[in-house]
Every structure is written in structure tokens, then in C-alpha cells.
Scaffold this active site. Structure first.
Site, PDB file in Angstrom:
ATOM      1  N   GLY A  50      -3.649   8.660  10.932  1.00  0.00           N
ATOM      2  CA  GLY A  50      -3.489   7.775  11.718  1.00  0.00           C
ATOM      3  C   GLY A  50      -5.044   7.584  12.559  1.00  0.00           C
TER       4      GLY A  50
ATOM      5  N   HIS B 119      -8.944   4.011   0.619  1.00  0.00           N
ATOM      6  CA  HIS B 119      -8.419   4.835  -0.027  1.00  0.00           C
ATOM      7  C   HIS B 119      -8.196   5.362  -1.002  1.00  0.00           C
ATOM      8  CE1 HIS B 119      -6.602   0.115  -0.165  1.00  0.00           C
ATOM      9  NE2 HIS B 119      -5.805   1.208   0.500  1.00  0.00           N
TER      10      HIS B 119
ATOM     11  N   CYS C 236       0.898  -1.524   0.051  1.00  0.00           N
ATOM     12  CA  CYS C 236      -0.347  -0.055  -0.036  1.00  0.00           C
ATOM     13  C   CYS C 236       0.590   1.050   0.286  1.00  0.00           C
ATOM     14  CB  CYS C 236      -1.017  -0.079   1.086  1.00  0.00           C
ATOM     15  SG  CYS C 236      -2.415   1.406   1.149  1.00  0.00           S
TER      16      CYS C 236
ATOM     17  N   PRO D  71      -0.533  11.862   3.949  1.00  0.00           N
ATOM     18  CA  PRO D  71      -1.489  12.431   4.457  1.00  0.00           C
ATOM     19  C   PRO D  71      -2.006  12.880   5.421  1.00  0.00           C
ATOM     20  CG  PRO D  71      -1.623   9.895   3.956  1.00  0.00           C
ATOM     21  CD  PRO D  71      -0.688  10.507   4.369  1.00  0.00           C
ATOM     22  N   GLY D  72      -2.654  13.635   5.691  1.00  0.00           N
ATOM     23  CA  GLY D  72      -3.878  14.278   6.669  1.00  0.00           C
ATOM     24  C   GLY D  72      -5.563  13.367   6.892  1.00  0.00           C
TER      25      GLY D  72
ATOM     26  N   HIS E 229       2.622   7.098   8.526  1.00  0.00           N
ATOM     27  CA  HIS E 229       2.680   7.532   6.977  1.00  0.00           C
ATOM     28  C   HIS E 229       0.647   8.348   7.039  1.00  0.00           C
ATOM     29  CE1 HIS E 229      -1.105   4.571   8.669  1.00  0.00           C
ATOM     30  NE2 HIS E 229      -1.708   4.227   7.495  1.00  0.00           N
TER      31      HIS E 229
END
Length: 473
Positions: free
Chosen positions: A398, A228, A150, A371-372, A395
């Protein structure tokens, strides 16, 4: 009211957390013909005298598992290390106890060399999401994760921000036309895309991998479900970046997040089961079952994992190429990184296998994207190579709410309001992916200033996710 039986109910009867309780709860989800009170009576009876239920159609499997477990001896299992090394943790005050406990258990594996916990960490299966684990000559399928390879991919276009706001309908049309979402969904016939990854000799590794090739081909260039996304946004460079050769300014950019689809998920499930068969760990650590890299199974999984990573990258390449061509845009720079994977790296002078389950590679000078949420900014970063973090960073932001909790507590009105407040157009997505379900990305970034430098800020504007908020297959 016939309320569902849950784990706390079974704990009160004397069941323990673990595989036995899992089997018991799965029975409760089936149509058994019993009401709640009758089920509880049977659960208690099975636990007390499982031999009386061995041939029972409803409770036979549970009874067998209880008897087998009662005959287990400590010497049947690979012992854990009672004095594990310490691990580095970033933003620990905002990490849930479940993730911390999982990391502590991972550190006790006899093959563990080092570990680190990222500030976006939360509980997962086996290794926590946001967990980084270095092992000696061993690979842990659930340390890599179900969605192998991913990743994030970012294309920076030669398009000024103003052009996007003047032509949002065009961007929306191309986003819908050239992306496909939904767990299990793919392409058929003339709509399938060819890519060099499909010619990889690794598809011939064994019949199991070979039989997955058609699934991989049909889903090539799709994004699946879960968290995603494919989104357009505005990328702001506060200063010139000599490495990417991009001047200070704002640019339209495309950001994608997805993995190896059903192909990778099937590989993960298959090799995790095999790992559990050959690597008997105590109940508390069973999802961390590992394969020796010198073994045939270890080599098979290593090849399959890398193939799934290449396939995930190919999916992003297909999406980015389709959209760049549709827009007639020139790509000024492209950055890509994966975060559910294992790498052979040198740490503290020795070769180790570094598992990053929901963690971004952040070696010195290595580019990554964090990313946020659909309304919070993401960041293009450059790693600092912090050895205590095993050259890693978070990553994303969260989760701070489980999917179930988010669906129960967040309303559609809440979702529409926050999207409107941030000027974000959303296509698809369920309440389980609402921005409020995620941690504060600014808090997460503040906790990892030792790990990465921010190069540019990405602000989402047009986001597409699975229409039904479906889970990935």
C-alpha cells in the site's frame, strides 16, 4: 508568481468539495486567457450569480452545474443508511483518514451487508483501495476499480538461486525481449498473440464490448503503466509445502502484476457513468453508484467484468509462457490471484457480492501473493478464511505517499542508492514507484496474521516497469 489555483483557494471562496469543485479545477487547467487574479474574480462571480455565466465559453458548464445543484432536493437521491453496521479493520493505526472516511460512507449504502478494511488501505475513487464490501444483489463498478481483474501471477522454476546470479544477463535479455510496458502500448501485426479468451462469446454481449475486441487483442500479453511490473526474484520456502509439492529451498521465480489494460479501463468508465445515471446517490457517495444485478445493465457489467478478468489472466499466461519457453525452464508451480474484482460468495449464510478493490481473496486454503515493493520482499500466502475480514487480505504494502508527493520528495540518487543496497536491477519505472513511496510490508503482514499464513518469501532481483513511470490507461 502566478501560482496555480487549488482546491483550498476555491474553498476560501465558498465552493464545497465535490463535483462542482472538480469542474472548477478542470477549467483552471485549460488556457483561458485570464491570469490568476482574474480567474479568482470570475470564480467568485460565477458562484454568486451563475445565471450571468450560462453562455460563457469558459465558465458556462460550471454555471450550469451550480444552478442544477441548487435545485436538487434530498428526495431526488437514494438515502444512505444513517446507522450502518460496523466493519472490521486491520492495521487501522497506519491507515490514512481519507480511506477510513470512504469506507464509512460505503458502509452506509442501502445495499451494503458487510465491510472490511485491509492494512494496506489508502484513498481511491469510491471504495478505498484495500476496501472489501459485501452487497446484496448489487454491483458497484468503482467498488471493483478501473483496472478490472488486476492480479498477481507467480511461476516457480526448477532453477536454483545460484544459477540466476551466475546468468543475470540472460534473465535480463529475456525479460526485455518478452515484456512490453507503457500506458496505451500494445503489439501489432505479426507480434500479436492469439489466446482462447479472444474467442469468448461474451465479446458479443453488445456493440460497446464488441468494439473493444481489437484493443484487447493488440494489448494481450502487455503490462501497461502505473505500478505494474514483471520481475525475477528468489523464492524461499522455509519448509516443504505438500500442497504445492515443493521441497524446502530457494528457487528462481517470475512474478507479474498487471490487469485488463485499456479494455478493462474502458469498461469501468462506461459502466460507472451508466451506474451514476440510474443510481442517484448523495454527492458524498456518488462514486459508489451501483447496478442491480437483476437489471440489464447489471447483467451486462457482470459479463463484461468477468470477461475483463479472464482477459487479465490471459495476459499473465502469455507473459509467463513466453518467458518459461525462452529460459527452457520447467514450472514447478504457478499461483495466481486477482484483487480488483467482485465475486458471488456466501457470507454469514447468505449469497452476497463481495467487492475486493485492492484486496486479495483469502478464503481457507486459498493461495495468494502479496508483494512489497521493488526492494521489499513479497509473500506467497495461504488464506485462513477469516469471516470478519470477508475472507480477504491485503493486496500489497500500500502507498504511504501519493505519486505527486513521491515525485517531489524522492530524488534519483535516493532511488539508485536503495536499489544498490538491496542488490536490485531496475529497468524503467519513475520516482512515483520508488520503494519509499510504499508502506513497510513487514508492518502490513504483522497486521494480518489472523488472515493468512506465509508459505514462502519472494525477494525481487530484476524488476521491469514502464520506462517513463506512465499511468495505466
Amino acid at each position: 508568481m502566478n501560482t496555480p489555483i487549488n482546491g483550498n483557494d476555491l474553498l476560501a471562496l465558498g465552493y464545497e468539495q465535490g463535483s462542482i469543485m472538480g469542474i472548477a479545477l478542470r477549467i483552471n487547467k485549460k488556457r483561458t486567457g485570464y491570469n490568476r487574479a482574474e480567474m479568482m474574480t470570475h470564480y467568485a462571480a460565477v458562484l454568486a450569480q451563475p445565471e450571468n455565466y450560462l453562455d460563457d465559453k469558459v465558465f458556462g458548464k460550471l454555471a450550469t452545474a451550480i444552478i442544477e445543484k441548487s435545485n436538487e432536493k434530498p428526495e431526488d437521491f437514494i438515502p444512505l443508511n444513517p446507522n450502518p453496521s460496523a466493519y472490521a479493520s486491520y492495521g487501522a493505526e497506519h491507515i490514512e483518514q481519507g480511506a477510513i472516511k470512504q469506507m464509512e460512507i460505503a458502509m452506509q449504502l442501502p445495499v451494503t451487508v458487510a465491510g472490511a478494511l485491509m492494512p494496506d488501505a489508502h484513498q481511491g475513487y469510491g471504495l478505498p483501495i484495500g476496501g472489501v464490501l459485501a452487497t446484496k444483489n448489487a454491483i458497484i463498478p468503482y467498488g471493483v476499480g478501473v483496472d478490472i481483474g488486476c492480479r498477481m501471477a507467480l511461476s516457480v522454476y526448477d532453477i536454483a538461486a545460484d544459477f540466476y546470479f551466475e546468468n543475470e544477463a540472460t534473465f535480463k535479455r529475456e525479460l526485455v525481449a518478452h515484456t512490453k510496458f507503457g500506458a496505451g502500448h500494445g503489439f501489432h501485426g505479426q507480434y500479436k498473440t492469439d489466446h482462447a479468451v479472444l474467442e469468448s462469446k461474451d465479446f458479443e454481449t453488445n456493440p460497446f464490448i464488441k468494439n473493444l475486441k481489437d484493443k484487447a487483442w493488440s494489448q494481450l500479453g502487455s503490462s501497461g503503466g502505473g505500478n505494474h511490473f514483471v520481475e525475477f526474484g528468489i523464492l524461499e520456502f522455509a519448509q516443504d509445502d505438500a500442497v504445492l509439492n515443493i521441497p524446502k529451498g530457494t528457487y528462481v521465480a517470475l512474478l507479474t502484476h498487471s490487469g485488463s489494460r485499456g479494455f478493462g479501463a474502458t469498461i469501468a468508465g462506461h459502466y460507472t457513468k451508466l451506474a451514476k445515471d440510474v443510481c442517484k446517490l448523495p454527492e458524498v457517495a456518488k462514486n459508489l453508484a451501483y447496478l442491480d444485478l437483476h437489471s440489464q445493465l447489471g447483467q451486462e457489467y457482470w459479463l463484461a467484468m468477468n470477461l475483463a478478468g479472464d482477459y487479465a489472466s490471459a495476459c499473465h499466461e502469455v507473459i509467463h509462457d513466453k518467458i518459461a519457453n525462452a529460459l527452457g525452464a520447467t514450472v514447478l508451480a504457478k499461483v495466481e490471484n486477482h484483487h480488483n474484482f467482485a465475486w458471488k460468495e456466501v457470507w454469514n449464510g447468505e449469497e452476497v457480492i463481495v467487492h475486493r478493490k485492492g484486496a486479495t481473496p483469502a478464503g481457507k486454503g486459498v493461495m495468494g501473493i502479496i508483494p512489497g515493493s521493488m526492494t521489499a520482499p513479497g509473500f506467497l500466502v495461504r488464506g485462513k478464511g477469516e469471516e470478519q475480514a470477508i475472507n480477504s487480505a491485503s493486496h500489497g504494502a500500500g502507498r504511504q505517499m501519493s505519486r505527486t508527493q513521491a515525485e517531489k520528495t524522492i530524488t534519483k540518487t535516493d532511488m539508485k542508492t536503495i536499489l544498490k543496497d538491496h542488490g536490485v536491477t531496475l529497468i524503467g519505472a519513475g520516482l512515483d514507484e520508488a520503494p519509499m513511496a510504499y508502506k513497510d510490508i513487514h508492518q502490513v503482514m504483522a497486521a494480518q496474521q489472523e488472515l493468512v499464513d506465509v508459505v514462502a518469501k519472494f525477494t525481487p532481483k530484476l524488476v521491469r516497469m514502464a520506462d517513463d513511470g506512465s499511468r495505466e490507461d
